[in-house]
Design an enzyme around this catalytic site. Structure first.
Site, short mmCIF file in Angstrom:
data_model
loop_
_atom_site.label_atom_id
_atom_site.label_comp_id
_atom_site.label_asym_id
_atom_site.label_seq_id
_atom_site.Cartn_x
_atom_site.Cartn_y
_atom_site.Cartn_z
N TYR A 110 11.82 0.84 -9.03
CA TYR A 110 11.11 -0.43 -9.16
C TYR A 110 11.62 -1.23 -10.36
O TYR A 110 11.74 -2.45 -10.28
CB TYR A 110 9.60 -0.20 -9.24
CG TYR A 110 9.01 0.33 -7.95
CD1 TYR A 110 9.33 -0.24 -6.72
CD2 TYR A 110 8.15 1.42 -7.95
CE1 TYR A 110 8.80 0.24 -5.53
CE2 TYR A 110 7.61 1.91 -6.78
CZ TYR A 110 7.94 1.32 -5.57
OH TYR A 110 7.42 1.80 -4.39
N GLU B 118 0.83 -1.20 0.00
CA GLU B 118 0.00 0.00 0.00
C GLU B 118 0.86 1.25 0.00
O GLU B 118 0.61 2.18 -0.76
CB GLU B 118 -0.94 -0.01 1.22
CG GLU B 118 -1.81 1.21 1.33
CD GLU B 118 -2.83 1.35 0.19
OE1 GLU B 118 -3.27 2.49 -0.04
OE2 GLU B 118 -3.19 0.36 -0.45
#
Length: 163
Positions: free
Chosen positions: A133, A85
């Site tokens: 990422y 989250e």
């Protein structure tokens, strides 16, 4: 630089987690959006039936980063997934390996729980996060768009007669 410790959140960490949630909201240009409280975090993280988890990154006993996550489910794989989250690192600690260490801990958690995948969302303007990422091996889920129903829209839908 001193050593970094990654650990699961525990009761008593709520104030630091909330501090980082507020700092993240500020970074994401939504400084007034946080309505969570320490009591809510305590209930969701550590209460009976708690369904949210967090890992903290600490340097010299001070929280400098967090990853807040929960389990979701993939009908296609028939296995749980780990949904990240929020990932936050204090500005002075960025590019020092904190985010990578938190993601390693989450990957280890996902493996230990038999998760089929890890998912998260990135704001379209946060190119620095996207590059990070990509460096750790993640890829964008092409073709998928995030959708959301919240607040009054949930209430209206809940009051709708079923077909």
């Amino acid at each position: 630089m001193t050593s970094l410790v990654i650990r699961a959140a525990q009761p008593g960490d709520e104030a630091e987690i909330l501090r980082m949630i507020r700092a993240l909201a500020d970074f994401e240009r939504e400084p007034d959006a946080v309505v969570a409280s320490e009591a809510m975090l305590a209930d969701n993280l550590f209460g009976e039936g708690g369904h949210v988890h967090a890992h903290l990154a600490e340097r010299d006993g001070r929280a400098v980063g967090m990853a807040l996550w929960f389990l979701n489910y993939s009908t296609w794989t028939g296995r749980s997934g780990l949904y990240l989250e929020d990932l936050f690192v204090d500005p002075g600690e960025r590019r020092s390996g904190v985010a990578q260490s938190l993601m390693v801990a989450l990957a280890q958690e996902a493996m230990a729980r038999g998760c089929a995948r890890m998912d998260w969302a990135v704001l379209d303007w946060n190119t620095e996060a996207m590059r990070f990422y990509e460096r750790i091996g993640a890829r964008r889920s092409e073709g998928w768009q995030p959708w959301r129903l919240e607040g009054e829209a949930i209430a209206r839908l809940a009051l709708t007669d079923r077909a």
